[in-house]
Every structure is written in C-alpha cells, then in structure tokens.
Motif scaffolding. Structure first.
Motif, PDB file in Angstrom:
ATOM      1  N   PHE A   1      -9.958   4.011  -0.834  1.00  0.00           N
ATOM      2  CA  PHE A   1      -9.607   4.459  -2.176  1.00  0.00           C
ATOM      3  C   PHE A   1     -10.443   5.669  -2.581  1.00  0.00           C
ATOM      4  O   PHE A   1      -9.934   6.603  -3.205  1.00  0.00           O
ATOM      5  CB  PHE A   1      -9.787   3.322  -3.192  1.00  0.00           C
ATOM      6  CG  PHE A   1      -9.324   3.696  -4.575  1.00  0.00           C
ATOM      7  CD1 PHE A   1      -7.979   3.903  -4.842  1.00  0.00           C
ATOM      8  CD2 PHE A   1     -10.231   3.865  -5.617  1.00  0.00           C
ATOM      9  CE1 PHE A   1      -7.539   4.263  -6.109  1.00  0.00           C
ATOM     10  CE2 PHE A   1      -9.802   4.232  -6.888  1.00  0.00           C
ATOM     11  CZ  PHE A   1      -8.454   4.422  -7.126  1.00  0.00           C
ATOM     12  N   HIS A   2     -11.734   5.664  -2.200  1.00  0.00           N
ATOM     13  CA  HIS A   2     -12.570   6.842  -2.498  1.00  0.00           C
ATOM     14  C   HIS A   2     -11.942   8.096  -1.902  1.00  0.00           C
ATOM     15  O   HIS A   2     -11.851   9.132  -2.551  1.00  0.00           O
ATOM     16  CB  HIS A   2     -13.977   6.678  -1.918  1.00  0.00           C
ATOM     17  CG  HIS A   2     -14.719   5.529  -2.507  1.00  0.00           C
ATOM     18  ND1 HIS A   2     -15.907   5.077  -2.002  1.00  0.00           N
ATOM     19  CD2 HIS A   2     -14.431   4.719  -3.553  1.00  0.00           C
ATOM     20  CE1 HIS A   2     -16.330   4.041  -2.710  1.00  0.00           C
ATOM     21  NE2 HIS A   2     -15.437   3.810  -3.654  1.00  0.00           N
ATOM     22  N   GLN A   3     -11.521   7.968  -0.627  1.00  0.00           N
ATOM     23  CA  GLN A   3     -10.915   9.113   0.049  1.00  0.00           C
ATOM     24  C   GLN A   3      -9.643   9.566  -0.685  1.00  0.00           C
ATOM     25  O   GLN A   3      -9.428  10.746  -0.911  1.00  0.00           O
ATOM     26  CB  GLN A   3     -10.574   8.736   1.496  1.00  0.00           C
ATOM     27  CG  GLN A   3      -9.958   9.860   2.303  1.00  0.00           C
ATOM     28  CD  GLN A   3     -10.949  10.965   2.598  1.00  0.00           C
ATOM     29  OE1 GLN A   3     -12.052  10.726   3.068  1.00  0.00           O
ATOM     30  NE2 GLN A   3     -10.565  12.201   2.311  1.00  0.00           N
ATOM     31  N   ALA A   4      -8.823   8.588  -1.083  1.00  0.00           N
ATOM     32  CA  ALA A   4      -7.581   8.927  -1.785  1.00  0.00           C
ATOM     33  C   ALA A   4      -7.868   9.622  -3.108  1.00  0.00           C
ATOM     34  O   ALA A   4      -7.223  10.614  -3.462  1.00  0.00           O
ATOM     35  CB  ALA A   4      -6.760   7.660  -2.020  1.00  0.00           C
TER      36      ALA A   4
ATOM     37  N   LEU B   1       5.260  14.244  -0.301  1.00  0.00           N
ATOM     38  CA  LEU B   1       4.719  15.325   0.526  1.00  0.00           C
ATOM     39  C   LEU B   1       3.748  14.765   1.561  1.00  0.00           C
ATOM     40  O   LEU B   1       3.774  15.127   2.734  1.00  0.00           O
ATOM     41  CB  LEU B   1       4.010  16.343  -0.386  1.00  0.00           C
ATOM     42  CG  LEU B   1       3.346  17.533   0.284  1.00  0.00           C
ATOM     43  CD1 LEU B   1       4.356  18.369   1.039  1.00  0.00           C
ATOM     44  CD2 LEU B   1       2.611  18.396  -0.738  1.00  0.00           C
ATOM     45  N   VAL B   2       2.895  13.843   1.126  1.00  0.00           N
ATOM     46  CA  VAL B   2       1.904  13.252   2.023  1.00  0.00           C
ATOM     47  C   VAL B   2       2.539  12.202   2.929  1.00  0.00           C
ATOM     48  O   VAL B   2       2.218  12.099   4.107  1.00  0.00           O
ATOM     49  CB  VAL B   2       0.756  12.623   1.205  1.00  0.00           C
ATOM     50  CG1 VAL B   2      -0.274  12.000   2.121  1.00  0.00           C
ATOM     51  CG2 VAL B   2       0.125  13.664   0.305  1.00  0.00           C
ATOM     52  N   LEU B   3       3.488  11.437   2.359  1.00  0.00           N
ATOM     53  CA  LEU B   3       4.099  10.334   3.103  1.00  0.00           C
ATOM     54  C   LEU B   3       4.676  10.774   4.441  1.00  0.00           C
ATOM     55  O   LEU B   3       4.505  10.107   5.452  1.00  0.00           O
ATOM     56  CB  LEU B   3       5.197   9.678   2.252  1.00  0.00           C
ATOM     57  CG  LEU B   3       5.884   8.454   2.868  1.00  0.00           C
ATOM     58  CD1 LEU B   3       4.931   7.271   2.916  1.00  0.00           C
ATOM     59  CD2 LEU B   3       7.142   8.085   2.094  1.00  0.00           C
ATOM     60  N   VAL B   4       5.365  11.910   4.461  1.00  0.00           N
ATOM     61  CA  VAL B   4       6.022  12.315   5.710  1.00  0.00           C
ATOM     62  C   VAL B   4       5.445  13.600   6.288  1.00  0.00           C
ATOM     63  O   VAL B   4       6.045  14.208   7.166  1.00  0.00           O
ATOM     64  CB  VAL B   4       7.540  12.497   5.525  1.00  0.00           C
ATOM     65  CG1 VAL B   4       8.179  11.192   5.131  1.00  0.00           C
ATOM     66  CG2 VAL B   4       7.853  13.587   4.535  1.00  0.00           C
TER      67      VAL B   4
ATOM     68  N   TRP C   1      -4.412  10.335   2.461  1.00  0.00           N
ATOM     69  CA  TRP C   1      -3.816   9.628   1.331  1.00  0.00           C
ATOM     70  C   TRP C   1      -4.224  10.218  -0.013  1.00  0.00           C
ATOM     71  O   TRP C   1      -5.349  10.663  -0.194  1.00  0.00           O
ATOM     72  CB  TRP C   1      -4.230   8.157   1.331  1.00  0.00           C
ATOM     73  CG  TRP C   1      -3.525   7.344   2.369  1.00  0.00           C
ATOM     74  CD1 TRP C   1      -2.782   7.810   3.396  1.00  0.00           C
ATOM     75  CD2 TRP C   1      -3.519   5.918   2.477  1.00  0.00           C
ATOM     76  NE1 TRP C   1      -2.298   6.773   4.140  1.00  0.00           N
ATOM     77  CE2 TRP C   1      -2.728   5.606   3.600  1.00  0.00           C
ATOM     78  CE3 TRP C   1      -4.086   4.886   1.729  1.00  0.00           C
ATOM     79  CZ2 TRP C   1      -2.505   4.280   4.006  1.00  0.00           C
ATOM     80  CZ3 TRP C   1      -3.866   3.579   2.132  1.00  0.00           C
ATOM     81  CH2 TRP C   1      -3.088   3.282   3.248  1.00  0.00           C
ATOM     82  N   THR C   2      -3.278  10.188  -0.933  1.00  0.00           N
ATOM     83  CA  THR C   2      -3.583  10.458  -2.338  1.00  0.00           C
ATOM     84  C   THR C   2      -3.567   9.116  -3.058  1.00  0.00           C
ATOM     85  O   THR C   2      -3.200   8.104  -2.474  1.00  0.00           O
ATOM     86  CB  THR C   2      -2.513  11.359  -2.958  1.00  0.00           C
ATOM     87  OG1 THR C   2      -1.236  10.754  -2.748  1.00  0.00           O
ATOM     88  CG2 THR C   2      -2.511  12.743  -2.333  1.00  0.00           C
TER      89      THR C   2
ATOM     90  N   ALA D   1       0.948   1.980  -0.686  1.00  0.00           N
ATOM     91  CA  ALA D   1       0.620   1.306   0.563  1.00  0.00           C
ATOM     92  C   ALA D   1       0.115  -0.114   0.346  1.00  0.00           C
ATOM     93  O   ALA D   1       0.344  -0.983   1.182  1.00  0.00           O
ATOM     94  CB  ALA D   1      -0.411   2.116   1.341  1.00  0.00           C
ATOM     95  N   ALA D   2      -0.553  -0.354  -0.794  1.00  0.00           N
ATOM     96  CA  ALA D   2      -1.104  -1.687  -1.021  1.00  0.00           C
ATOM     97  C   ALA D   2      -0.007  -2.749  -0.989  1.00  0.00           C
ATOM     98  O   ALA D   2      -0.223  -3.863  -0.535  1.00  0.00           O
ATOM     99  CB  ALA D   2      -1.851  -1.725  -2.360  1.00  0.00           C
ATOM    100  N   THR D   3       1.192  -2.386  -1.456  1.00  0.00           N
ATOM    101  CA  THR D   3       2.295  -3.345  -1.411  1.00  0.00           C
ATOM    102  C   THR D   3       3.261  -3.073  -0.258  1.00  0.00           C
ATOM    103  O   THR D   3       3.727  -3.984   0.405  1.00  0.00           O
ATOM    104  CB  THR D   3       3.075  -3.334  -2.736  1.00  0.00           C
ATOM    105  OG1 THR D   3       2.219  -3.772  -3.781  1.00  0.00           O
ATOM    106  CG2 THR D   3       4.283  -4.258  -2.679  1.00  0.00           C
ATOM    107  N   TYR D   4       3.536  -1.807  -0.008  1.00  0.00           N
ATOM    108  CA  TYR D   4       4.591  -1.460   0.943  1.00  0.00           C
ATOM    109  C   TYR D   4       4.062  -0.861   2.240  1.00  0.00           C
ATOM    110  O   TYR D   4       4.810  -0.258   2.996  1.00  0.00           O
ATOM    111  CB  TYR D   4       5.589  -0.499   0.285  1.00  0.00           C
ATOM    112  CG  TYR D   4       6.233  -1.089  -0.929  1.00  0.00           C
ATOM    113  CD1 TYR D   4       7.308  -1.973  -0.807  1.00  0.00           C
ATOM    114  CD2 TYR D   4       5.766  -0.791  -2.200  1.00  0.00           C
ATOM    115  CE1 TYR D   4       7.893  -2.541  -1.928  1.00  0.00           C
ATOM    116  CE2 TYR D   4       6.352  -1.357  -3.325  1.00  0.00           C
ATOM    117  CZ  TYR D   4       7.420  -2.225  -3.176  1.00  0.00           C
ATOM    118  OH  TYR D   4       7.991  -2.792  -4.281  1.00  0.00           O
ATOM    119  N   GLY D   5       2.741  -0.976   2.462  1.00  0.00           N
ATOM    120  CA  GLY D   5       2.145  -0.383   3.654  1.00  0.00           C
ATOM    121  C   GLY D   5       2.670  -0.987   4.942  1.00  0.00           C
ATOM    122  O   GLY D   5       2.782  -0.323   5.959  1.00  0.00           O
ATOM    123  N   GLY D   6       3.000  -2.270   4.889  1.00  0.00           N
ATOM    124  CA  GLY D   6       3.659  -2.947   6.000  1.00  0.00           C
ATOM    125  C   GLY D   6       2.901  -2.927   7.310  1.00  0.00           C
ATOM    126  O   GLY D   6       3.489  -2.901   8.366  1.00  0.00           O
ATOM    127  N   SER D   7       1.559  -2.969   7.268  1.00  0.00           N
ATOM    128  CA  SER D   7       0.803  -2.949   8.510  1.00  0.00           C
ATOM    129  C   SER D   7       0.446  -4.365   8.918  1.00  0.00           C
ATOM    130  O   SER D   7      -0.598  -4.627   9.484  1.00  0.00           O
ATOM    131  CB  SER D   7      -0.461  -2.101   8.339  1.00  0.00           C
ATOM    132  OG  SER D   7      -1.212  -2.607   7.259  1.00  0.00           O
TER     133      SER D   7
END
Lengths: 276, 296
Positions: free
Chosen positions: B63-66, B227-230, B244-245, B252-258
């Motif tokens: 989150f800091h990075q974002a 813009l960042v996503l793809v 990440w922004t 991503a917290a909900t839809y990150g799907g990892s």
C-alpha cells in the motif's frame, strides 16, 4: 505580433507534437489493416492490399461486435437519461428556489470527488441483491447515478450563465416554473445540454472499473472489458497484434468521429461549470 | 406568484437527480465506511473488526508503494502537465491554426487509457518497434529495457501526461483568453517584456483557474486505474506491485484473484483512506492557492 520571433522554435515544437499525435493515430489504423506478420516484419509498409481479417478476428475471437452493441446501448441510454434527469435539477438549483438549494448544490459538487473504487463494492452488492449484475440495465443505472454529480454541477453553472429576463417575461405571462423551464429555458439551453450529453457519452464509453466488476458475462460486456479480455487471452496464445489493433480501432474510432463532429462542444464544455 | 410556482416545482425538479445521487454515490460512499470496518469475503459471514483494516494498510509495504505512486502521479506528472499546458497556452495563443493544434493535443483525452497502455506494450517491448528503430537506425547495441519493472511507472507517468495535457491546455487557454487585450496593450506601452507580462498580468488574472486545475488533477489522479492495469500489453493477473496505484490496490484486494480470498474490507478501507488523503491535499492546495479573486 510582439513575441512572434522568440516563440518560433516553440511553435515548431508544438507542431511536431501535433504531427506525432496524428501520425500515431494513423499508424494504429493502418496497422489494423495489415496481416499480423506484416505488423512485425514491415512496420512501415502500407497495407496493400488492406485486409479486414483483423476485424473478423476481433469480432469472432474478441467479441468486439457484441461489446460494441452493448457499449452503444449503455452509452446512449445512460447519457440521454442522465441529461434528462440532471437538467431540471440543475435548473432548480441554479435559480436557488429555496433554502435547501445551497447545501444540495454542495452535495452534488462533493459527489464529483468520490472516486469509483470507493463506491465499487456497495454498488456491486446493491445491484447483485437486485439481480442486476451482468445486465445492461444495471450498468446503465450505475452510469446514470455516477454521472449525476458531474452533469448537475456542469449544468448548474451553465444555467447560471443564462440571462433571467426571458423567464421573468414568461412568468409575467402567467407561466408556471415547469412551463417556463420546458418552453422557454430548454430551447435556449440546447448547446449546454448537448455538450453535457457528449461528455457523458465519452465518459461512459471509456468507463472500465465498474464495467469490469459488474459485467462478468461475455455476452454483456462493454468494449473496455472486451479489450482487456482480448489482451489477456493473448497472453497464452501469443499476441495477435493485428486483431488487437483492430479491436483498438473499434474502441477509438467512434470517439474520434464524435470528437471531429462536435469537438467544439466538448472543449467548450470543460469550462461550462466554472462560472464567469 | 413566480416564486410560489417555483417553490412548488423545486422538489419534483431536484428529487430524481438527488435520488440517483443518494443511491449510487453518497449512499454507497457511506456504506463503504461500514464495509471498511469488517472482515468479509463477500460470501459467508462478515466479522466486525473495527479499524483493523486501516491498521493493516498503514503497515502494508504494497500500500505504501501504491500511495507513493499515486503521489508521484499527483505531484510530478501533475506539475509537468500543468507547466506544459501553460507553456502550450502561451505558444498557442499567438499561433495560426491554434484550434486545430489544440484539438489534436486534446484527442488522447477522449481515448480510453487502455489503448495507450496496450500500444505501449507493442512499442516498448524488448523486440518492439522502438528498440527495432534504435538498433536498426541508430545502431544502439543494447537498448534500454523500457518495460522492466523499474522503468514502467516512469513510462506510465509520461503516458498520463500525454493524455492529460490537452485537457488542461484547453482549460488554461479559456482562462487566459478572457483577459482583456488592453492589459497587454498597456504592457506594450510601458515596455514590459514577455516575462513581466506573464508575471504581472497573465498569472494573476488566471489564478482562480489554476486552483481549479489543481483540484481537478488531484481528483483524477486517485482514479488512475486502467492505464496501470494493462500497461505493457496486459498480464493475465494483476500487474507487478511496483506499478500499482491506490485505485489498483483497492481493486486488487477484492478482485486480485491470486488465490487469496477477496477482502472487501481492505478494498473499502484502502479506497476511503486514499480519498481522505486526497481530501487533505485538496484542503492544503486550497489554502496554498487561495488568493483574493481579481475582478476584471
């Protein structure tokens, strides 16, 4: 003029950037007409003869046809309804008819500052409890709702800039507020309404985050979702850049055409709500 | 008579728009506060955890990075966009074909940000067009790795500037165009040079629009998402954390799907947290930029 000489190199720089933008756009369109092999092997060669195969790929593999139809429906319906709903509200607020006017105007303005990621989950949960996710109706409703702050804000500024004399004359003739609004104000306000409609159409055409989350069925996806899907699909099969560029053109060219047609309305619209 | 009819019309005129505002913006924003206080995957049971999600954010390096990336967009890309926009206004205003030039500069703004993000992947990938040119035409043996994780965000900022510059140029231009000619004629009579004209006429008389620009940019920079996503052509999952922004973090917290379960509380908390920071920045900016409006 005064500074003409000192600005000459700057002017050259501006025209270079302008030319680069046009060239980039032209290159994207030209590339979409090439075979995928030529895209890489002969990036500068003109596509002779041009092929529409990429567009077939985009339609068949990338689902861009279905997505374009969805985008057109959602974009047009939500933008028309957004203007129809926002216009009377903005008019009433611009002529502050009672004490509630100011705080209400402020609430609409505050709404412009709420980013999509904040309201994404609540909207998803709400629409999903109404079984409206993955439906064009749901996305259209969400776009109308999220358009409200911006459209009301812009139109309030616009109605304020209209002179009040006509309305006073209408009132003297005994016309009520609705009659005045519909018969006297709206015809004069047409340029502003068209501007807001066009701006909203562009916004909804390009909107990605809500569409990505709300439209999880391929049959219901809009163009940005189809483009992302196609890009991700290519990760496994090796990128079909020809098809990709065709898909990009399907997303971009309608907006370019719209902008070429009513561009002035768009650029004028940016300063509509700013007073003065 | 006029006022009574207006009074009666007020509620029916405003109500539909206000209902939509409540249902799709203000209500959801409040509901997001409630979600942010829970631990929930969207299915199964939700657990009230108080401020724990926010505490996790404060300690989360991703989150800091974002946040840092969003602030970079806000300050560096924003500053550059504004300066370029202002410079363009100065050049364009005395140029033939100014409207054509401005409209061409504006067009990236109406194009989905997905497009430059994907095209950048084609242009800048190791064997992409840019490197082909660098190798073939300029004989560069070892062209830069444009899309390596360390360089991506700089490229993203450049694309963001490219996309936004026309928009801000248009706004600044409208403001500068409103300044009456006779101020500049006075300047000419007094022998003021270009710098003095800008310093004493152009900047003070378009100041209120500069603060509007700062406000608009702050709002739009916390929304930077697709813009960042793809960027770079789109990866099947999420792009690397380093780019990440805050919008991407929330998504991503909900839809990150990892493989990890969705964390709706983290999505809501991170989105609200970044909104709070943006609101603080807006307040500070307003303070810093607030000058009495000059009437003319």
């Amino acid at each position: 003029m005064r500074t003409t000489r000192s600005l000459a190199p700057m002017r050259a720089a501006v025209w270079t950037i302008v030319a680069a933008n046009v060239a980039l756009l032209a290159w994207v369109v030209i590339t979409s007409l090439k075979t995928t092999r030529d895209v890489f092997d002969h990036p500068w060669r003109l596509p002779i003869p041009p092929t529409l195969d990429n567009y077939l790929t985009a339609l068949e593999v990338g689902n861009f046809g279905r997505a374009a139809v969805n985008s057109v429906i959602v974009g047009l319906v939500s933008s028309v309804l957004a203007v129809v709903i926002a216009a009377p509200a903005a008019y009433a607020l611009s002529r502050t008819m009672n004490r509630a006017g100011r705080p209400l105007t402020l609430l609409f303005a505050l709404g412009t500052g709420v980013p999509t990621q904040v309201i994404l989950l609540p909207i998803f949960l709400m629409l999903s409890s109404l079984e409206l996710t993955s439906t064009l109706t749901g996305l259209t409703l969400a776009y109308i709702g999220t358009a409200m702050p911006f459209t009301v804000f812009l139109l309030t500024g616009f109605f304020r800039s209209l002179p009040g004399e006509l309305e006073e004359a209408a009132a003297l003739d005994g016309a009520g507020a609705w009659t005045t609004f519909l018969r006297v104000v709206l015809p004069v306000a047409r340029p502003g309404l068209v501007t807001v409609f066009v701006l909203q159409l562009i916004v909804s055409w390009n909107e990605t985050m809500l569409a990505l989350v709300l439209m999880q069925e391929t049959e219901r996806e809009t163009l940005p979702v189809a483009l992302i899907g196609f890009a991700q699909q290519q990760q496994y099969t090796g990128t079909n850049w020809g098809g990709m560029f065709a898909g990009i053109c399907v997303v971009v060219l309608p907006m370019i055409a719209l902008f070429a047609w009513v561009g002035r309305r768009v650029t004028d619209g940016l300063t509509l709500g700013m007073g003065k | 008579m006029i006022s009574r009819s207006r009074q009666r019309a007020f509620v029916p005129m405003v109500a539909p728009a206000f209902a939509f505002l409540l249902t799709f913006v203000l209500g959801p924003a409040l509901y997001a506060v409630w979600i942010s206080l829970q631990e929930t995957a969207g299915y199964g049971e939700a657990r009230f955890v108080g401020l724990r999600n926010y505490v996790r954010l404060v300690g989360d390096p991703i989150f800091h990075q974002a946040l840092l990336n969003t602030l970079k967009l806000l300050v560096i890309a924003g500053g550059a966009t504004f300066l370029i926009g202002f410079a363009l206004t100065m050049v364009l205003r005395e140029m033939r074909g100014r409207l054509i030039a401005r409209n061409v500069l504006f067009f990236p703004n109406i194009v989905s940000a997905l497009v430059p993000a994907i095209v950048a992947g084609f242009l800048f990938n190791p064997d992409g067009l840019v490197n082909t040119i660098l190798r073939g035409v300029f004989g560069v043996e070892d062209p830069p790795k444009w899309l390596s994780v360390d360089n991506t965000f700089a490229l993203i900022m450049i694309v963001a500037i490219w996309a936004a510059v026309g928009y801000y140029t248009t706004i600044i231009m409208a403001a500068v165009d409103r300044i009456p000619r006779y101020f500049y004629e006075d300047c000419a009579l007094m022998g003021a040079n270009a710098w003095q004209r800008m310093r004493h006429v152009t900047i003070p008389l378009s100041w209120d629009v500069f603060s509007v620009c700062a406000l608009l940019w702050t709002i739009s920079s916390i929304k930077v998402f697709e813009l960042v996503l793809v960027f770079g052509g789109g990866t099947a999952g999420m792009p690397p954390n380093k780019t990440w922004t805050v919008a991407l973090y929330s998504y991503a917290a909900t839809y990150g799907g990892s493989g990890s379960p969705p964390e709706l509380g983290m999505t809501a908390a991170s989105a609200l947290f970044s909104l709070l920071i943006a609101a603080l920045i807006v307040l500070l900016l307003r303070r810093a930029l607030d000058r009495e409006a000059i009437q003319f």
